[in-house]
Design an enzyme around this catalytic site. Sequence first.
Site, PDB file in Angstrom:
ATOM      1  N   ASP A  42     -66.699  29.503  -8.561  1.00 22.95           N
ATOM      2  CA  ASP A  42     -66.405  28.248  -7.863  1.00 22.95           C
ATOM      3  C   ASP A  42     -65.424  28.587  -6.745  1.00 22.95           C
ATOM      4  O   ASP A  42     -65.139  29.766  -6.496  1.00 22.95           O
ATOM      5  CB  ASP A  42     -65.910  27.155  -8.838  1.00 22.95           C
ATOM      6  CG  ASP A  42     -66.361  25.763  -8.378  1.00 22.95           C
ATOM      7  OD1 ASP A  42     -65.905  25.331  -7.292  1.00 22.95           O
ATOM      8  OD2 ASP A  42     -67.177  25.123  -9.071  1.00 22.95           O
ATOM      9  N   GLY A  89     -72.387  23.859  -3.827  1.00 18.04           N
ATOM     10  CA  GLY A  89     -72.764  23.520  -2.462  1.00 18.04           C
ATOM     11  C   GLY A  89     -71.836  22.479  -1.922  1.00 18.04           C
ATOM     12  O   GLY A  89     -70.891  22.070  -2.599  1.00 18.04           O
ATOM     13  N   GLN A 112     -73.498  33.758   0.425  1.00 20.93           N
ATOM     14  CA  GLN A 112     -73.827  34.084  -0.974  1.00 20.93           C
ATOM     15  C   GLN A 112     -75.103  34.922  -1.060  1.00 20.93           C
ATOM     16  O   GLN A 112     -75.253  35.743  -1.973  1.00 20.93           O
ATOM     17  CB  GLN A 112     -73.868  32.815  -1.820  1.00 20.93           C
ATOM     18  CG  GLN A 112     -72.440  32.232  -1.908  1.00 20.93           C
ATOM     19  CD  GLN A 112     -72.290  31.011  -2.800  1.00 20.93           C
ATOM     20  OE1 GLN A 112     -73.253  30.490  -3.339  1.00 20.93           O
ATOM     21  NE2 GLN A 112     -71.056  30.554  -2.946  1.00 20.93           N
ATOM     22  N   ASN A 131     -78.353  20.900  -3.243  1.00 27.18           N
ATOM     23  CA  ASN A 131     -79.095  20.277  -2.139  1.00 27.18           C
ATOM     24  C   ASN A 131     -78.531  20.619  -0.763  1.00 27.18           C
ATOM     25  O   ASN A 131     -77.339  20.810  -0.655  1.00 27.18           O
ATOM     26  CB  ASN A 131     -79.079  18.756  -2.326  1.00 27.18           C
ATOM     27  CG  ASN A 131     -80.089  18.355  -3.382  1.00 27.18           C
ATOM     28  OD1 ASN A 131     -81.211  18.829  -3.369  1.00 27.18           O
ATOM     29  ND2 ASN A 131     -79.679  17.485  -4.302  1.00 27.18           N
ATOM     30  N   ASP A 159     -87.676  16.866 -11.255  1.00 24.86           N
ATOM     31  CA  ASP A 159     -88.629  15.849 -10.793  1.00 24.86           C
ATOM     32  C   ASP A 159     -89.900  15.894 -11.643  1.00 24.86           C
ATOM     33  O   ASP A 159     -90.470  14.863 -12.004  1.00 24.86           O
ATOM     34  CB  ASP A 159     -88.958  16.091  -9.314  1.00 24.86           C
ATOM     35  CG  ASP A 159     -87.692  16.209  -8.486  1.00 24.86           C
ATOM     36  OD1 ASP A 159     -86.974  15.209  -8.364  1.00 24.86           O
ATOM     37  OD2 ASP A 159     -87.396  17.313  -7.993  1.00 24.86           O
ATOM     38  N   HIS A 187     -87.630  18.693  -2.695  1.00 26.12           N
ATOM     39  CA  HIS A 187     -86.831  17.959  -3.686  1.00 26.12           C
ATOM     40  C   HIS A 187     -86.028  16.895  -2.934  1.00 26.12           C
ATOM     41  O   HIS A 187     -84.845  17.022  -2.687  1.00 26.12           O
ATOM     42  CB  HIS A 187     -85.882  18.900  -4.445  1.00 26.12           C
ATOM     43  CG  HIS A 187     -84.862  18.131  -5.237  1.00 26.12           C
ATOM     44  ND1 HIS A 187     -85.193  17.361  -6.320  1.00 26.12           N
ATOM     45  CD2 HIS A 187     -83.529  17.959  -5.064  1.00 26.12           C
ATOM     46  CE1 HIS A 187     -84.117  16.768  -6.790  1.00 26.12           C
ATOM     47  NE2 HIS A 187     -83.087  17.105  -6.045  1.00 26.12           N
TER      48      HIS A 187
HETATM   49  P1  NAX Z   1     -70.317  18.737  -8.319  1.00 22.96           P
HETATM   50  O1  NAX Z   1     -69.689  18.314  -7.040  1.00 22.96           O
HETATM   51  O2  NAX Z   1     -69.847  18.142  -9.600  1.00 22.96           O
HETATM   52  O3  NAX Z   1     -70.164  20.323  -8.469  1.00 22.96           O
HETATM   53  C1  NAX Z   1     -70.381  21.202  -7.411  1.00 22.96           C
HETATM   54  C2  NAX Z   1     -69.448  22.373  -7.592  1.00 22.96           C
HETATM   55  O4  NAX Z   1     -69.739  23.334  -6.589  1.00 22.96           O
HETATM   56  C3  NAX Z   1     -67.968  21.991  -7.440  1.00 22.96           C
HETATM   57  O5  NAX Z   1     -67.227  22.463  -8.556  1.00 22.96           O
HETATM   58  C4  NAX Z   1     -67.569  22.694  -6.159  1.00 22.96           C
HETATM   59  O6  NAX Z   1     -66.205  23.100  -6.148  1.00 22.96           O
HETATM   60  C5  NAX Z   1     -68.517  23.881  -6.169  1.00 22.96           C
HETATM   61  N1  NAX Z   1     -68.675  24.544  -4.885  1.00 22.96           N
HETATM   62  C6  NAX Z   1     -68.618  24.019  -3.633  1.00 22.96           C
HETATM   63  N2  NAX Z   1     -68.780  24.978  -2.716  1.00 22.96           N
HETATM   64  C7  NAX Z   1     -68.962  26.132  -3.386  1.00 22.96           C
HETATM   65  C8  NAX Z   1     -69.167  27.469  -2.974  1.00 22.96           C
HETATM   66  N3  NAX Z   1     -69.199  27.802  -1.678  1.00 22.96           N
HETATM   67  N4  NAX Z   1     -69.311  28.409  -3.937  1.00 22.96           N
HETATM   68  C9  NAX Z   1     -69.248  28.089  -5.242  1.00 22.96           C
HETATM   69  N5  NAX Z   1     -69.032  26.837  -5.686  1.00 22.96           N
HETATM   70  C10 NAX Z   1     -68.908  25.874  -4.771  1.00 22.96           C
HETATM   71  O7  NAX Z   1     -71.879  18.538  -8.121  1.00 22.96           O
HETATM   72  P2  NAX Z   1     -73.042  18.513  -9.222  1.00 22.96           P
HETATM   73  O8  NAX Z   1     -73.275  17.131  -9.654  1.00 22.96           O
HETATM   74  O9  NAX Z   1     -72.747  19.556 -10.242  1.00 22.96           O
HETATM   75  O10 NAX Z   1     -74.293  18.926  -8.337  1.00 22.96           O
HETATM   76  C11 NAX Z   1     -74.413  20.215  -7.785  1.00 22.96           C
HETATM   77  C12 NAX Z   1     -75.543  20.280  -6.782  1.00 22.96           C
HETATM   78  O11 NAX Z   1     -76.795  20.021  -7.406  1.00 22.96           O
HETATM   79  C13 NAX Z   1     -75.438  19.250  -5.653  1.00 22.96           C
HETATM   80  O12 NAX Z   1     -75.751  19.898  -4.429  1.00 22.96           O
HETATM   81  C14 NAX Z   1     -76.515  18.247  -5.997  1.00 22.96           C
HETATM   82  O13 NAX Z   1     -76.982  17.566  -4.853  1.00 22.96           O
HETATM   83  C15 NAX Z   1     -77.560  19.148  -6.594  1.00 22.96           C
HETATM   84  N6  NAX Z   1     -78.586  18.527  -7.433  1.00 22.96           N
HETATM   85  C16 NAX Z   1     -79.834  19.031  -7.383  1.00 22.96           C
HETATM   86  C17 NAX Z   1     -80.851  18.608  -8.214  1.00 22.96           C
HETATM   87  C18 NAX Z   1     -82.208  19.236  -8.171  1.00 22.96           C
HETATM   88  O14 NAX Z   1     -83.061  18.764  -8.909  1.00 22.96           O
HETATM   89  N7  NAX Z   1     -82.484  20.246  -7.351  1.00 22.96           N
HETATM   90  C19 NAX Z   1     -80.629  17.488  -9.150  1.00 22.96           C
HETATM   91  C20 NAX Z   1     -79.204  17.290  -9.507  1.00 22.96           C
HETATM   92  C21 NAX Z   1     -78.226  17.471  -8.369  1.00 22.96           C
HETATM   93  O15 NAX Z   1     -78.137  16.268  -7.643  1.00 22.96           O
END
Ligand code: NAX
Length: 331
Positions: A42, A89, A112, A131, A159, A187
Site C-alpha cells: 500500500d 489505485g 507497478q 478501476n 459482473d 468492466h
Molecule cells: P479502497 O479505497 O478501500 O482501497 C484502495 C487501496 O489502494 C487503499 O488502501 C489505497 O491506499 C491503496 N492505494 C492507492 N494507491 C496505491 C498505489 N499506488 N499502490 C498501492 N496501493 C495503493 O478501495 P476498494 O474498495 O478496496 O477498491 C479498490 C479498487 O477496486 C477500486 O479501484 C475500485 O474501483 C475497484 N473495484 C473493481 C471491481 C471490479 O470488478 N473490477 C469491483 C469492486 C471495486 O469497485
Amino acid sequence: AKDPVRVLVTGAAGQIGYALVPMIARGVMLGADQPVILHMLDIPPAAEALNGVKMELVDAAFPLLKGVVATTDAVEACTGVNVAVMVGGFPRKEGMERKDVMSKNVSIYKSQASALEKHAAPNCKVLVVANPANTNALILKEYAPSIPEKNISCLTRLDHNRALGQISERLNVQVSDVKNVIIWGNHSSSQYPDVNHATVATPAGEKPVRELVADDAWLNGEFISTVQQRGAAIIKARKLSSALSAASSACDHIRDWVLGTPEGTWVSMGVYSDGSYNVPAGLIYSFPVACKNGEWSIVQGLPIDEFSRKKLDATAEELSEEKALAYSCLT
Ligand code: NAX
C-alpha cells in the site's frame, strides 16, 4: 508438501484487500493444500493500517500462511511473486475530471508494471481489479513487455457472478446450477451481460436460460441494466462499494485460471483481444474463456445475434476511447 506460492495484493489496506487477504490465506484462491506467502503493498499514508492487517493475519493463525510481507516499497512487494492481484489505485473523487483520474492511474500502473516486470517470478499471473480495470491492465501490459500478454488480465468475474445471481433469483434455482453467462467488454456500465448461451441444470437435463425465463423483454432490459448498475446499488445500500463479492470473485478468477474450468463451462475474464468476435485487437476486453493447464483461451464460435453485436461493439468503442485517453496521459 507443496512449495508456497507468493501472492501479491496491492491496495491491501483498503476494503477489498481486507476481505481478500484472509480468503487467500485460507486457501480459497489456490486450494486447501496450497501454502501461500502474502505480499501486501500500500502507500505510505496507509502504512499503519497495513501493519494492522498484518497483525490480524498473524492473530488468525492460518495454517496455510507461511509468511507475510507488508510494505510500501513496490520492488520489495513484487519480488518473486507468482500471482499479482492489483487492487490499489486512485479512486475518482467528487468534482474530478475523468482525465485526471485516468492520469493518476496510468502513472501508478506504469510504475507497478516495471516493478513486476523486473522482480516478479517468471510466468507471474496478473489480475487487475482497480478501476478503470481494463485500461489499467492495458497500461500494465504496455509497460511490462517481457510479461507474456496471456498473463495479464482484469476482473469481470464479479459482473459474471452477479449475472449468475440474478438468473438464480429470477428462476428460483441454485446459483451453482446456472452456467455459461458471458460478460462482454468493459468492466463499466457499458458491459454486456449475455445469457444467450447460458443454461440451467434441471432434473431433465440442461435447459437454456432464455427458454426457462421465457421473458425476452426482461432478459434484454431489466436483467442487463441490473447487472450493469449493481455496483451503484451496493454503494447506495452499504454507503461503501462492493468488497466481499469483489474479493470472492477475484479468488474465483485466479482459481479457475490456475486450476482450470470444468469441461463444458466457461467464465468471463478481461484479456488481451486477438480480434476474436470482431473485437478490435489490442484492447483488454472481457470474453468467455475456458481454462486448462494454467492458460485461458477464448471460447470460439458462439453465434452472435444482431442485438448482441451492437452491444459488443458499443463496449469496444468505449474501451477504444479509454485507451486513447490513457495514451494521452502518458508523458
Ligand atoms: P479502497 O479505497 O478501500 O482501497 C484502495 C487501496 O489502494 C487503499 O488502501 C489505497 O491506499 C491503496 N492505494 C492507492 N494507491 C496505491 C498505489 N499506488 N499502490 C498501492 N496501493 C495503493 O478501495 P476498494 O474498495 O478496496 O477498491 C479498490 C479498487 O477496486 C477500486 O479501484 C475500485 O474501483 C475497484 N473495484 C473493481 C471491481 C471490479 O470488478 N473490477 C469491483 C469492486 C471495486 O469497485
